[in-house]
Design a protein around this motif. Sequence first.
Motif, PDB file in Angstrom:
ATOM      1  N   VAL A 216       0.799  -1.182   0.028  1.00 52.24           N
ATOM      2  CA  VAL A 216      -0.077  -0.013  -0.065  1.00 52.24           C
ATOM      3  C   VAL A 216       0.774   1.243   0.139  1.00 52.24           C
ATOM      4  CG1 VAL A 216      -1.742   1.422   1.410  1.00 52.24           C
ATOM      5  CG2 VAL A 216      -2.089  -0.992   1.207  1.00 52.24           C
ATOM      6  N   VAL A 217       2.106   1.134   0.842  1.00 49.35           N
ATOM      7  CA  VAL A 217       2.701   2.531   0.873  1.00 49.35           C
ATOM      8  C   VAL A 217       3.662   2.752  -0.344  1.00 49.35           C
ATOM      9  CG1 VAL A 217       4.946   3.424   2.054  1.00 49.35           C
ATOM     10  CG2 VAL A 217       2.912   2.291   3.477  1.00 49.35           C
ATOM     11  N   ASN A 218       3.962   1.687  -0.825  1.00 51.68           N
ATOM     12  CA  ASN A 218       4.972   1.809  -1.885  1.00 51.68           C
ATOM     13  C   ASN A 218       4.133   1.613  -3.359  1.00 51.68           C
ATOM     14  OD1 ASN A 218       6.718   0.606   0.446  1.00 51.68           O
ATOM     15  ND2 ASN A 218       7.916   1.883  -0.746  1.00 51.68           N
ATOM     16  N   ARG A 219       2.848   1.726  -3.567  1.00 49.34           N
ATOM     17  CA  ARG A 219       2.251   1.325  -4.682  1.00 49.34           C
ATOM     18  C   ARG A 219       2.686   2.203  -5.754  1.00 49.34           C
ATOM     19  NH1 ARG A 219      -2.821   1.516  -2.992  1.00 49.34           N
ATOM     20  NH2 ARG A 219      -2.722  -0.786  -2.643  1.00 49.34           N
ATOM     21  N   PRO A 220       2.926   1.800  -6.884  1.00 53.83           N
ATOM     22  CA  PRO A 220       3.250   2.697  -8.145  1.00 53.83           C
ATOM     23  C   PRO A 220       2.463   4.048  -8.012  1.00 53.83           C
ATOM     24  CG  PRO A 220       3.231   0.452  -8.800  1.00 53.83           C
ATOM     25  CD  PRO A 220       2.860   0.381  -7.446  1.00 53.83           C
ATOM     26  N   GLU A 221       2.958   5.134  -8.263  1.00 52.20           N
ATOM     27  CA  GLU A 221       2.252   6.447  -8.525  1.00 52.20           C
ATOM     28  C   GLU A 221       1.661   6.574  -6.847  1.00 52.20           C
ATOM     29  OE1 GLU A 221       2.584   6.473 -12.543  1.00 52.20           O
ATOM     30  OE2 GLU A 221       3.702   5.790 -11.024  1.00 52.20           O
ATOM     31  N   ASN A 222       2.259   6.451  -5.716  1.00 51.50           N
ATOM     32  CA  ASN A 222       1.309   6.552  -4.770  1.00 51.50           C
ATOM     33  C   ASN A 222       2.486   6.854  -3.522  1.00 51.50           C
ATOM     34  OD1 ASN A 222      -0.495   6.910  -2.577  1.00 51.50           O
ATOM     35  ND2 ASN A 222      -0.811   4.948  -2.596  1.00 51.50           N
TER      36      ASN A 222
ATOM     37  N   LEU B 176     -15.663  -4.210   0.547  1.00 52.09           N
ATOM     38  CA  LEU B 176     -14.361  -3.241   1.059  1.00 52.09           C
ATOM     39  C   LEU B 176     -13.895  -2.601  -0.040  1.00 52.09           C
ATOM     40  CD1 LEU B 176     -12.738  -6.544   2.728  1.00 52.09           C
ATOM     41  CD2 LEU B 176     -13.575  -4.238   3.964  1.00 52.09           C
ATOM     42  N   VAL B 177     -13.904  -3.077  -1.182  1.00 52.26           N
ATOM     43  CA  VAL B 177     -13.430  -2.067  -2.233  1.00 52.26           C
ATOM     44  C   VAL B 177     -14.355  -0.910  -2.641  1.00 52.26           C
ATOM     45  CG1 VAL B 177     -12.790  -2.014  -4.844  1.00 52.26           C
ATOM     46  CG2 VAL B 177     -12.203  -3.825  -3.578  1.00 52.26           C
ATOM     47  N   ALA B 178     -15.433  -0.934  -2.398  1.00 50.77           N
ATOM     48  CA  ALA B 178     -16.407   0.040  -2.474  1.00 50.77           C
ATOM     49  C   ALA B 178     -16.284   1.034  -1.317  1.00 50.77           C
ATOM     50  CB  ALA B 178     -17.723  -0.450  -2.636  1.00 50.77           C
ATOM     51  N   ALA B 179     -15.558   0.569  -0.144  1.00 43.98           N
ATOM     52  CA  ALA B 179     -15.496   1.435   0.962  1.00 43.98           C
ATOM     53  C   ALA B 179     -14.273   2.067   0.856  1.00 43.98           C
ATOM     54  CB  ALA B 179     -15.797   0.547   2.121  1.00 43.98           C
ATOM     55  N   GLY B 180     -13.364   1.878  -0.400  1.00 44.04           N
ATOM     56  CA  GLY B 180     -12.474   2.652  -0.311  1.00 44.04           C
ATOM     57  C   GLY B 180     -10.961   1.779   0.528  1.00 44.04           C
ATOM     58  N   ILE B 181     -11.240   0.618   0.882  1.00 43.41           N
ATOM     59  CA  ILE B 181      -9.987  -0.173   1.296  1.00 43.41           C
ATOM     60  C   ILE B 181      -8.962  -0.156   0.381  1.00 43.41           C
ATOM     61  CG2 ILE B 181      -9.402  -2.613   1.928  1.00 43.41           C
ATOM     62  CD1 ILE B 181     -10.545  -1.146   4.453  1.00 43.41           C
ATOM     63  N   ALA B 188      -9.874 -16.732   3.420  1.00 39.26           N
ATOM     64  CA  ALA B 188     -10.930 -17.426   2.800  1.00 39.26           C
ATOM     65  C   ALA B 188      -9.868 -18.044   1.636  1.00 39.26           C
ATOM     66  CB  ALA B 188     -12.245 -16.683   2.351  1.00 39.26           C
ATOM     67  N   PRO B 189     -10.656 -19.608   1.599  1.00 38.65           N
ATOM     68  CA  PRO B 189      -9.890 -20.519   0.582  1.00 38.65           C
ATOM     69  C   PRO B 189     -10.221 -19.974  -0.841  1.00 38.65           C
ATOM     70  CG  PRO B 189     -11.446 -21.757   1.687  1.00 38.65           C
ATOM     71  CD  PRO B 189     -11.291 -20.289   2.213  1.00 38.65           C
ATOM     72  N   VAL B 190     -10.275 -18.788  -1.290  1.00 41.77           N
ATOM     73  CA  VAL B 190     -10.606 -18.533  -2.555  1.00 41.77           C
ATOM     74  C   VAL B 190      -9.735 -17.291  -3.238  1.00 41.77           C
ATOM     75  CG1 VAL B 190     -13.280 -18.988  -2.360  1.00 41.77           C
ATOM     76  CG2 VAL B 190     -12.167 -16.893  -1.875  1.00 41.77           C
ATOM     77  N   THR B 191      -9.709 -17.295  -4.471  1.00 38.12           N
ATOM     78  CA  THR B 191      -8.855 -16.464  -5.067  1.00 38.12           C
ATOM     79  C   THR B 191      -9.784 -15.117  -5.360  1.00 38.12           C
ATOM     80  OG1 THR B 191      -7.796 -17.935  -6.285  1.00 38.12           O
ATOM     81  CG2 THR B 191      -7.367 -15.781  -7.028  1.00 38.12           C
ATOM     82  N   LEU B 192      -9.406 -13.960  -4.493  1.00 41.77           N
ATOM     83  CA  LEU B 192     -10.156 -12.926  -4.486  1.00 41.77           C
ATOM     84  C   LEU B 192     -10.027 -11.916  -5.894  1.00 41.77           C
ATOM     85  CD1 LEU B 192     -10.513 -11.301  -1.086  1.00 41.77           C
ATOM     86  CD2 LEU B 192     -12.217 -13.103  -2.413  1.00 41.77           C
ATOM     87  N   ALA B 193     -11.072 -11.773  -6.665  1.00 44.66           N
ATOM     88  CA  ALA B 193     -10.861 -10.550  -7.865  1.00 44.66           C
ATOM     89  C   ALA B 193     -10.948  -9.293  -7.168  1.00 44.66           C
ATOM     90  CB  ALA B 193     -11.960 -10.757  -8.630  1.00 44.66           C
ATOM     91  N   LEU B 194      -9.454  -8.257  -7.423  1.00 49.98           N
ATOM     92  CA  LEU B 194      -9.609  -7.014  -6.854  1.00 49.98           C
ATOM     93  C   LEU B 194      -9.269  -6.212  -7.736  1.00 49.98           C
ATOM     94  CD1 LEU B 194      -8.233  -7.789  -3.139  1.00 49.98           C
ATOM     95  CD2 LEU B 194     -10.577  -7.332  -3.668  1.00 49.98           C
ATOM     96  N   PRO B 195      -9.551  -4.902  -7.515  1.00 56.28           N
ATOM     97  CA  PRO B 195      -9.000  -3.976  -8.848  1.00 56.28           C
ATOM     98  C   PRO B 195      -7.331  -3.740  -8.555  1.00 56.28           C
ATOM     99  CG  PRO B 195     -10.473  -2.908  -7.350  1.00 56.28           C
ATOM    100  CD  PRO B 195     -10.513  -4.219  -7.046  1.00 56.28           C
ATOM    101  N   ASP B 196      -6.978  -3.417  -9.607  1.00 54.61           N
ATOM    102  CA  ASP B 196      -5.246  -3.233  -9.370  1.00 54.61           C
ATOM    103  C   ASP B 196      -4.759  -2.131  -8.228  1.00 54.61           C
ATOM    104  OD1 ASP B 196      -4.826  -4.994 -11.416  1.00 54.61           O
ATOM    105  OD2 ASP B 196      -4.271  -3.518 -12.950  1.00 54.61           O
ATOM    106  N   HIS B 197      -5.524  -1.365  -7.921  1.00 53.99           N
ATOM    107  CA  HIS B 197      -5.177  -0.368  -6.931  1.00 53.99           C
ATOM    108  C   HIS B 197      -5.451  -1.020  -5.435  1.00 53.99           C
ATOM    109  CE1 HIS B 197      -9.645   0.523  -7.431  1.00 53.99           C
ATOM    110  NE2 HIS B 197      -9.473   0.849  -6.351  1.00 53.99           N
ATOM    111  N   VAL B 198      -5.844  -2.238  -5.531  1.00 50.96           N
ATOM    112  CA  VAL B 198      -6.127  -2.624  -4.026  1.00 50.96           C
ATOM    113  C   VAL B 198      -5.217  -3.841  -4.170  1.00 50.96           C
ATOM    114  CG1 VAL B 198      -7.624  -3.848  -2.585  1.00 50.96           C
ATOM    115  CG2 VAL B 198      -8.528  -2.006  -3.884  1.00 50.96           C
TER     116      VAL B 198
END
Lengths: 223, 223
Positions: A216-222, B176-181, B188-198
């Motif tokens: 989180v701290v070292n994320r590219p462009e951040n 969580l993503v929507a909340a800005g985490i 959890a034993p699954v592969t989470l799909a998350l946007p690149d910025h998370v």
Amino acid sequence: MEDSREKQPQSAVEANVPQAVVSRLSLYLRELQRLVQDCHAMTNSTQLGALLGFTDAQVRKDLAYFGQFGYPGIGYRCEELIAAIKKILGTDRSWPVAMVGLGNLGRALLHYRGFSQRGFRIVAAFDIDVDKIGELVEGIEVFHRDDLAEVVAVKGIRLAIVAVPGAAAQAIADSLVAAGIEGVLNFAPVTLALPDHVSRVGVDLAIELEQLSFAVVNRPENP
Amino acid sequence: MEDSREKQPQSAVEANVPQAVVSRLSLYLRELQRLVQDCHAMTNSTQLGALLGFTDAQVRKDLAYFGQFGYPGIGYRCEELIAAIKKILGTDRSWPVAMVGLGNLGRALLHYRGFSQRGFRIVAAFDIDVDKIGELVEGIEVFHRDDLAEVVAVKGIRLAIVAVPGAAAQAIADSLVAAGIEGVLNFAPVTLALPDHVSRVGVDLAIELEQLSFAVVNRPENP
DNA sequence: TAGATTGTTAATCGATTAACAATC
DNA sequence: TAGATTGTTAATCGATTAACAATC
């Protein structure tokens, strides 16, 4: 496939397999089981890789360490590949496991359903708190740490989970080694010294969060 | 050291740092803290590496990604290197963390002392069981999952731990993503799909045991 | 047959180790 | 000064990716 060519004595590893390959094998297994749940009978290296963010070549190369499991032009039969990977990982059987330490983490892991679903059943728990001895937690009997060697022998336990405070971990590990344990999953935040013939996997929960804060701290462009 | 040369804007990473390097950084930090506890003021790359089974060159190379922290001919001052690594990892501050899911594992992690000791404090817990809402566990207030976004915003939470059943994990992750985490530690034993910025770190407890059974079954000279 | 996908070899890429001048 | 150890470059090693003949 299950070819009977000159390759290797099944389920012993021919060359040295990188640790990273074995980790991915577990991930393939997890995704394959998911695919089966979703009623997919077949898959292929491109699909399996995409589910995990790997290339198709990587999937095929990883599997190639252990044999031939697919059908050219077709792909992989999910159930067949699941069986093959379980055999490779050694989870085509059920492993009796010892839990050492019944603090918060140990107790939580005792209840964890994910273990039994994947071939591991905790068959004995150990602690030094005399109040807990003899207790049944989730149907699992709690023994005193002094009885470790005996219980391990009687129940044929080969794997142990260490969930004791860091300060106690090395002493416990030594006892486990003396009791003939072959593999230790260590949750204590210390590096355990173990003889070469005992396998070791370490999970440091705080370190996992550190990896996250770094990202989180070292994320590219951040900055 | 803290050189003021043209290197880089401190604490942003110049080149791409391999994930493996960051993991080792956490291990160095852990050993350094141990050394300080044992009243060592100084160490060097050979000693630090030996404690973890790494070469001296590896230790120096890893640190070189981030700057110069040692003294030629002398070694490293433990406290100084600890401070430097904490800064790199982002744990020179304390991170407020959200815990999502209060099953056995979630509750256990809520009690886990290792987090606060290393710069993380769980400041809010979330569940869907209305019986638990409003409760205080270890002084941590339990909220309904629907209040996630609000609580995250109010408390300035950037990291979350997901300890819900596999079937619920992706939906939680989306919330969580929507909340800005910004980072998710997923049990959890699954592969989470998350946007690149998370950012995402996954710990699958059953997979850790699988790595162990593989090692035991495929140990050299042990078919 | 044409199309698809494997298993595997060769090419590329990246990470680890060795070596050493610079430094204390 | 002599001895020790860093930071860094070059050499080695290993892992990933690309490419393609073999196969269904």
